[in-house]
Motif scaffolding. Structure first.
Motif, mmCIF file in Angstrom:
data_model
loop_
_atom_site.group_PDB
_atom_site.id
_atom_site.type_symbol
_atom_site.label_atom_id
_atom_site.label_comp_id
_atom_site.label_asym_id
_atom_site.label_seq_id
_atom_site.Cartn_x
_atom_site.Cartn_y
_atom_site.Cartn_z
ATOM 1 N N THR A 68 -126.714 2.315 68.320
ATOM 2 C CA THR A 68 -125.626 2.839 67.501
ATOM 3 C C THR A 68 -126.111 2.955 66.068
ATOM 4 N N GLY A 69 -125.835 4.108 65.466
ATOM 5 C CA GLY A 69 -126.277 4.367 64.102
ATOM 6 C C GLY A 69 -127.489 5.279 64.074
ATOM 7 N N LYS A 70 -127.395 6.322 63.233
ATOM 8 C CA LYS A 70 -128.493 7.288 63.175
ATOM 9 C C LYS A 70 -128.529 7.939 61.794
ATOM 10 N N PRO A 71 -129.721 8.085 61.212
ATOM 11 C CA PRO A 71 -129.807 8.814 59.949
ATOM 12 C C PRO A 71 -129.557 10.302 60.175
ATOM 13 N N THR A 72 -128.674 10.871 59.363
ATOM 14 C CA THR A 72 -128.337 12.286 59.511
ATOM 15 C C THR A 72 -128.920 13.153 58.402
ATOM 16 N N THR A 73 -129.074 12.575 57.222
ATOM 17 C CA THR A 73 -129.698 13.267 56.098
ATOM 18 C C THR A 73 -130.676 12.308 55.443
ATOM 19 N N VAL A 74 -131.889 12.773 55.213
ATOM 20 C CA VAL A 74 -132.932 11.926 54.629
ATOM 21 C C VAL A 74 -133.553 12.681 53.457
ATOM 22 N N LEU A 75 -133.546 12.040 52.283
ATOM 23 C CA LEU A 75 -134.080 12.660 51.074
ATOM 24 C C LEU A 75 -135.311 11.913 50.590
ATOM 25 N N VAL A 76 -136.305 12.652 50.153
ATOM 26 C CA VAL A 76 -137.492 12.108 49.502
ATOM 27 C C VAL A 76 -137.586 12.727 48.120
ATOM 28 N N ARG A 77 -137.584 11.870 47.110
ATOM 29 C CA ARG A 77 -137.567 12.333 45.713
ATOM 30 C C ARG A 77 -136.459 13.354 45.474
ATOM 31 N N GLY A 78 -135.287 13.083 46.090
ATOM 32 C CA GLY A 78 -134.109 13.900 45.860
ATOM 33 C C GLY A 78 -134.041 15.183 46.653
ATOM 34 N N VAL A 79 -135.023 15.453 47.478
ATOM 35 C CA VAL A 79 -135.053 16.679 48.277
ATOM 36 C C VAL A 79 -134.726 16.339 49.723
ATOM 37 N N ALA A 132 -131.708 2.279 42.835
ATOM 38 C CA ALA A 132 -131.569 1.799 41.466
ATOM 39 C C ALA A 132 -131.945 2.926 40.521
ATOM 40 N N VAL A 133 -131.284 2.976 39.391
ATOM 41 C CA VAL A 133 -131.550 4.018 38.401
ATOM 42 C C VAL A 133 -133.016 3.955 37.968
ATOM 43 N N GLY A 134 -133.658 5.122 37.956
ATOM 44 C CA GLY A 134 -135.040 5.237 37.538
ATOM 45 C C GLY A 134 -136.038 5.297 38.676
ATOM 46 N N LEU A 135 -135.624 4.867 39.865
ATOM 47 C CA LEU A 135 -136.528 4.908 41.014
ATOM 48 C C LEU A 135 -136.423 6.253 41.720
ATOM 49 N N GLU A 162 -134.509 15.329 38.587
ATOM 50 C CA GLU A 162 -135.970 15.390 38.606
ATOM 51 C C GLU A 162 -136.561 14.411 39.621
ATOM 52 N N GLY A 163 -135.920 14.305 40.755
ATOM 53 C CA GLY A 163 -136.455 13.511 41.856
ATOM 54 C C GLY A 163 -136.154 12.032 41.793
ATOM 55 N N ARG A 164 -135.497 11.588 40.714
ATOM 56 C CA ARG A 164 -135.197 10.167 40.563
ATOM 57 C C ARG A 164 -133.692 9.939 40.480
ATOM 58 N N ILE A 165 -133.307 8.708 40.721
ATOM 59 C CA ILE A 165 -131.897 8.340 40.620
ATOM 60 C C ILE A 165 -131.540 8.283 39.137
ATOM 61 N N GLY A 166 -130.596 9.150 38.732
ATOM 62 C CA GLY A 166 -130.243 9.253 37.327
ATOM 63 C C GLY A 166 -129.048 8.412 36.941
ATOM 64 N N ALA A 167 -128.145 8.176 37.887
ATOM 65 C CA ALA A 167 -126.946 7.386 37.594
ATOM 66 C C ALA A 167 -126.320 6.943 38.911
ATOM 67 N N ILE A 168 -125.611 5.835 38.852
ATOM 68 C CA ILE A 168 -124.839 5.324 39.979
ATOM 69 C C ILE A 168 -123.453 4.988 39.447
ATOM 70 N N GLY A 169 -122.429 5.559 40.029
ATOM 71 C CA GLY A 169 -121.085 5.309 39.525
ATOM 72 C C GLY A 169 -120.061 6.112 40.294
ATOM 73 N N THR A 170 -118.913 6.331 39.671
ATOM 74 C CA THR A 170 -117.855 7.108 40.302
ATOM 75 C C THR A 170 -117.559 8.326 39.436
ATOM 76 N N GLY A 171 -117.089 9.384 40.085
ATOM 77 C CA GLY A 171 -116.734 10.600 39.369
ATOM 78 C C GLY A 171 -117.904 11.346 38.796
#
Length: 476
Positions: free
Chosen positions: A424-435, A386-389, A26-35
């Protein structure tokens, strides 16, 4: 099962780098982890996943000023920002002649709606034409998600007198707002400008003389003294020189809540760039102007050690013909001040600050997103991974080298002062509210996807004590 997972990236978290996944719901960070598992997956192997940048000082689609309008509106400007890794901007509700501060915000909101592709807030601006009810106007805007106001100490039609300056500072303190100040001494600029004209010294290089470091230093000192007298919070915008940076440092020692902002042009462009043939030099005219190597070195150190808090573009987009008033030999008195930079802001610092090791990851994140979110009332939604943002993220390729140049950028401005500079260095994918707004080098959303973000003012209790509430006779 999450809606979307970004897998396998090197993620820039508050406590350092982590090899992990980011889940988005829903556009927010829901979890940070592995797998982590998601219905959709973005493979981020070989990418550095950074918080989307916040550019808290840029100009878009403003009323005509100096005889020319902005080349970028909220559509082209936010597209350019997105391709540069920025996911939220806070431009100005800049008033036209005799336009109220509220009227200017209304105008900017109307211009942004249906055009922006990334999220945005707005700063209020007070001028001598704001009207007699400035306190009421700012209080009204506080209820509409505005949390900052800008004042100019120079420019005809924009500069405020001391009485209005104090009224705004007093009001801002009560509201928990921060006051942004363009600090240059207007009388000194007018005096020196006229003397240069009288001497026939109108070549573009004299722009540096007409806006000398002394004029910026004096105004910075005075503005911060006003903040000290009122207890207001203050940002000195586009700090260009070692002298004004030192004024901010001295004010902080006195207990002033003083924020310092600088911009790429004050690290990567120098006064010598104006000592060129006129049509070449015009690409480097902005105010305050570029400074000496000593100032470059001082500002780099301030970025490293925390003396500078914010890294903003001050994107001021004009078509080159408008900038030089279609003159074959433009001079400093006729050339419009301002350069583009909304798309190059982050690539320059990523390449020359983070990748070179000049800046730690912690400092880079502070300068490019975290501090802007905290200072300007966006931290409840943006600025960190961070989760929730909000899932505002930029996936960077840290190895690709590319050339900054007009043809590689997305602003409507037809020049860049960084033409031919390799980074050197370039953004290749940029998401706003998960889109994904940008992916595979292409824009993926329609104009109007970007939303207005209401910002949160600080607790007024955090403000300093105004001079009338001090009791010096009780000091030990």
């Amino acid at each position: 099962m999450h809606e979307l997972v970004i897998k396998g990236g090197r993620v820039a978290l508050d406590d350092g780098w982590a090899e992990c996944d980011i889940a988005i719901d829903e556009g927010r960070i829901g979890a940070i982890g592995t797998g982590l598992a998601g219905r959709s997956v973005i493979a981020a192997g070989g990418r550095w996943v950074m918080p989307g940048g916040i550019d808290a000082h840029c100009h878009l689609d403003q009323p005509v000023w100096g005889g020319a309008g902005n080349a970028d509106d909220f559509e082209s400007g936010t597209i350019s920002a997105a391709f540069g890794g920025t996911t939220c901007i806070v431009p100005f509700g800049m008033p036209g002649p005799e336009m109220s501060t509220v009227g200017a915000i209304d105008r900017a909101l109307d211009r942004a709606t249906g055009r922006a592709v990334i999220d945005y807030g707005l700063h209020a601006v007070v001028t001598m034409g704001t009207g007699p009810d400035v306190e009421e106007q700012l209080s009204q805007l506080a209820g509409r998600g505005i949390a900052s106001v800008k004042l100019f100490m120079t420019y005809q039609g924009f500069a405020v007198d001391d009485d209005l300056f104090f009224r705004v500072l007093d009001t801002a303190r009560k509201l928990g707002w921060i006051v942004m100040v363009h600090a240059e001494n207007d009388a000194a600029i007018r005096r020196t400008r006229q003397r240069l004209i009288d001497l026939g010294r109108t070549d573009i290089r004299y722009h540096v003389v007409a806006h000398s470091e002394t004029m910026e230093r004096e105004a910075t000192h005075r503005a911060l003294a006003f903040a000290e007298m009122t207890g207001a919070r203050m940002t000195i915008v586009h700090v260009s020189s070692w002298q004004s940076a030192e004024e901010v440092a001295r004010a902080r020692v006195r207990g002033v809540d003083a924020i310092a902002e600088t911009c790429p042009q004050y690290l990567f462009i120098g006064a010598a760039d104006l000592d060129r043939p006129a049509l070449d030099a015009a690409r480097f005219v902005f105010s305050p102007p570029p400074r000496s190597p000593r100032s470059h070195d001082h500002l780099w150190q301030a970025l490293i050690d925390g003396g500078i808090d914010l890294w903003s573009s001050d994107h001021s987009p004009y078509f080159f013909a408008d900038k030089i008033a279609r003159s074959r030999t433009p001079g400093f008195t006729t050339t419009l001040s301002g350069i583009p930079g909304i798309e190059t802001r982050l690539p320059l610092l990523f390449s020359e600050g983070l990748l070179t090791g000049r800046l730690t990851l912690d400092r880079y994140l502070d300068l490019t997103s975290r501090n802007a979110a905290a200072i300007y009332g966006l931290a409840h939604a943006k600025g960190r991974i961070a989760v929730g943002l909000d899932a505002d993220l930029a996936l960077w390729d840290p190895e690709v080298s590319w050339m900054l140049g007009h043809s590689a950028l997305h602003s409507r401005v037809d020049f860049t002062p960084y033409e031919g500079r390799s980074v050197t260095g370039k953004p290749t994918t940029v998401l706003v509210r998960g889109v994904p707004v940008v992916a595979d080098g292409k824009l993926r959303v329609q104009p109007g996807f970007g939303q207005f973000v209401e910002r949160t003012a600080a607790d007024p209790a955090r403000s300093g004590k105004p001079v009338e509430e001090t009791t010096p006779w009780l000091d030990a």
